[in-house]
Design a protein around this motif. Structure first.
Motif, PDB file in Angstrom:
ATOM      1  N   THR A  21       0.828  -1.200   0.000  1.00 23.33           N
ATOM      2  CA  THR A  21       0.000   0.000   0.000  1.00 23.33           C
ATOM      3  C   THR A  21       0.865   1.254   0.000  1.00 23.33           C
ATOM      4  O   THR A  21       0.557   2.244  -0.683  1.00 23.33           O
ATOM      5  N   LEU A  22       1.972   1.229   0.730  1.00 23.01           N
ATOM      6  CA  LEU A  22       2.879   2.367   0.740  1.00 23.01           C
ATOM      7  C   LEU A  22       3.492   2.614  -0.634  1.00 23.01           C
ATOM      8  O   LEU A  22       3.669   3.763  -1.051  1.00 23.01           O
ATOM      9  N   PHE A  23       3.815   1.542  -1.351  1.00 26.21           N
ATOM     10  CA  PHE A  23       4.347   1.741  -2.692  1.00 26.21           C
ATOM     11  C   PHE A  23       3.293   2.358  -3.604  1.00 26.21           C
ATOM     12  O   PHE A  23       3.595   3.268  -4.385  1.00 26.21           O
ATOM     13  N   ALA A  24       2.066   1.860  -3.516  1.00 26.24           N
ATOM     14  CA  ALA A  24       0.990   2.484  -4.290  1.00 26.24           C
ATOM     15  C   ALA A  24       0.905   3.973  -3.959  1.00 26.24           C
ATOM     16  O   ALA A  24       0.759   4.824  -4.853  1.00 26.24           O
ATOM     17  N   GLY A  25       1.017   4.294  -2.686  1.00 23.33           N
ATOM     18  CA  GLY A  25       0.977   5.686  -2.274  1.00 23.33           C
ATOM     19  C   GLY A  25       2.136   6.499  -2.833  1.00 23.33           C
ATOM     20  O   GLY A  25       1.970   7.670  -3.197  1.00 23.33           O
ATOM     21  N   ALA A  26       3.312   5.891  -2.906  1.00 20.68           N
ATOM     22  CA  ALA A  26       4.472   6.584  -3.469  1.00 20.68           C
ATOM     23  C   ALA A  26       4.249   6.917  -4.942  1.00 20.68           C
ATOM     24  O   ALA A  26       4.611   8.009  -5.412  1.00 20.68           O
ATOM     25  N   VAL A  27       3.655   5.974  -5.680  1.00 22.09           N
ATOM     26  CA  VAL A  27       3.342   6.226  -7.092  1.00 22.09           C
ATOM     27  C   VAL A  27       2.348   7.388  -7.212  1.00 22.09           C
ATOM     28  O   VAL A  27       2.539   8.311  -8.018  1.00 22.09           O
ATOM     29  N   ILE A  28       1.301   7.334  -6.402  1.00 20.33           N
ATOM     30  CA  ILE A  28       0.257   8.371  -6.479  1.00 20.33           C
ATOM     31  C   ILE A  28       0.810   9.728  -6.053  1.00 20.33           C
ATOM     32  O   ILE A  28       0.480  10.764  -6.649  1.00 20.33           O
ATOM     33  N   GLU A  29       1.665   9.739  -5.046  1.00 21.46           N
ATOM     34  CA  GLU A  29       2.277  10.992  -4.598  1.00 21.46           C
ATOM     35  C   GLU A  29       3.044  11.658  -5.740  1.00 21.46           C
ATOM     36  O   GLU A  29       3.008  12.879  -5.901  1.00 21.46           O
ATOM     37  N   ARG A  30       3.720  10.842  -6.539  1.00 20.87           N
ATOM     38  CA  ARG A  30       4.541  11.385  -7.627  1.00 20.87           C
ATOM     39  C   ARG A  30       3.723  11.783  -8.851  1.00 20.87           C
ATOM     40  O   ARG A  30       3.994  12.825  -9.466  1.00 20.87           O
ATOM     41  N   ILE A  31       2.788  10.944  -9.247  1.00 21.07           N
ATOM     42  CA  ILE A  31       2.180  11.146 -10.574  1.00 21.07           C
ATOM     43  C   ILE A  31       0.662  11.193 -10.538  1.00 21.07           C
ATOM     44  O   ILE A  31       0.019  11.210 -11.590  1.00 21.07           O
ATOM     45  N   GLY A  32       0.075  11.245  -9.350  1.00 19.99           N
ATOM     46  CA  GLY A  32      -1.380  11.220  -9.248  1.00 19.99           C
ATOM     47  C   GLY A  32      -2.063  12.343 -10.002  1.00 19.99           C
ATOM     48  O   GLY A  32      -3.194  12.182 -10.481  1.00 19.99           O
ATOM     49  N   HIS A  33      -1.389  13.481 -10.152  1.00 26.02           N
ATOM     50  CA  HIS A  33      -2.004  14.620 -10.832  1.00 26.02           C
ATOM     51  C   HIS A  33      -2.224  14.374 -12.323  1.00 26.02           C
ATOM     52  O   HIS A  33      -2.948  15.113 -12.979  1.00 26.02           O
TER      53      HIS A  33
END
Length: 241
Positions: free
Chosen positions: A160-172
């Motif tokens: 889940t933390l890795f998913a969050g890291a992806v979203i933090e970077r490119i979620g926009h």
């Protein structure tokens, strides 16, 4: 009009059938340790990784391909296979030019589930190849499913933390109407400065620590130390050129 592709986070393989993945890139996430090991083996020159969902099939494919058979169940090396699921087992001096046939408790299982449900594209991701994953997802401009392998279908922190890291970077770059994605992003934002300290509380950290594998886990949450993109094609994971 919003033309951004969508992004969803699937917190467990048990939830996968709730999502339409037929027109999505599915990112298989198994931080401790399958997708970290896959990235590492390919980064160190493996010709390809064959992810399989059973030990007998792993042994069979090893004989057919002449590949190195490897895997684990419940964190331990499986009898009958040559190697385990530790990224440190696959330095360039050993793995370069070789085929790795890999079966694991969670990650390779989820990959085959995604195949069975008609995933359009499959890649694998973990902290060692975070940037490669993010760059690819942005460039493809397609819907994304971040698939957490979890632990025997139960939620886990590290994926889940890795998913969050992806979203933090490119979620926009994406349209996100998904509570699990919002939760994953917030969880990562809270703990990104001390992932090791936070994940020492995780159940899988305790499970693998009992086998003396703390170094493995510290490596598995090290960003971009094996920054290649494993892409599934014709039964193999290979490096995206």
């Amino acid at each position: 009009m919003n033309t951004k592709p969508s992004l969803h986070t699937v917190l467990s393989p048990r939830l996968l059938d709730l999502y339409d993945i037929s027109n999505s890139i599915v990112v298989i996430i198994d931080v401790f340790r399958a997708t970290s090991t896959i990235a590492t083996a390919l980064y160190n020159g493996a010709a390809k990784v064959l992810p399989v969902d059973s030990v007998p099939r792993c042994i069979e494919l090893g004989k057919i391909t002449g590949g190195i058979t490897a895997g684990e169940r419940d964190g331990k090396v499986v009898e009958g296979l040559q190697h385990g699921n530790s990224p440190t087992e696959y330095p360039r001096s050993f793995i370069e030019g070789q085929t790795l046939v890999l079966t694991t408790t969670n990650g390779t299982k989820l990959l085959h589930m995604a195949l069975d449900r008609g995933a359009a594209n499959i890649i694998t991701g973990s902290f060692p190849n975070l940037s490669a994953v993010c760059d690819y997802l942005v460039n493809q401009e397609k819907n994304v499913i971040l698939g957490c392998s979890a632990w025997k279908d139960c939620f886990n922190l590290e994926d889940t933390l890795f998913a969050g890291a992806v979203i933090e970077r490119i979620g926009h770059h994406f349209s996100i109407h998904c509570d699990s994605s919002l939760m994953a992003k917030d969880l990562y934002a809270q703990h990104q400065q001390d992932l090791v300290g936070f994940l020492r509380k995780a159940t899988h950290w305790h499970r693998l620590s009992a086998y003396g594998l703390e170094h493995d886990m510290e490596y598995c949450i090290s960003i971009d130390v094996a920054n290649v993109l494993p892409v599934y094609t014709n039964g193999s994971l290979i490096v995206q050129e």
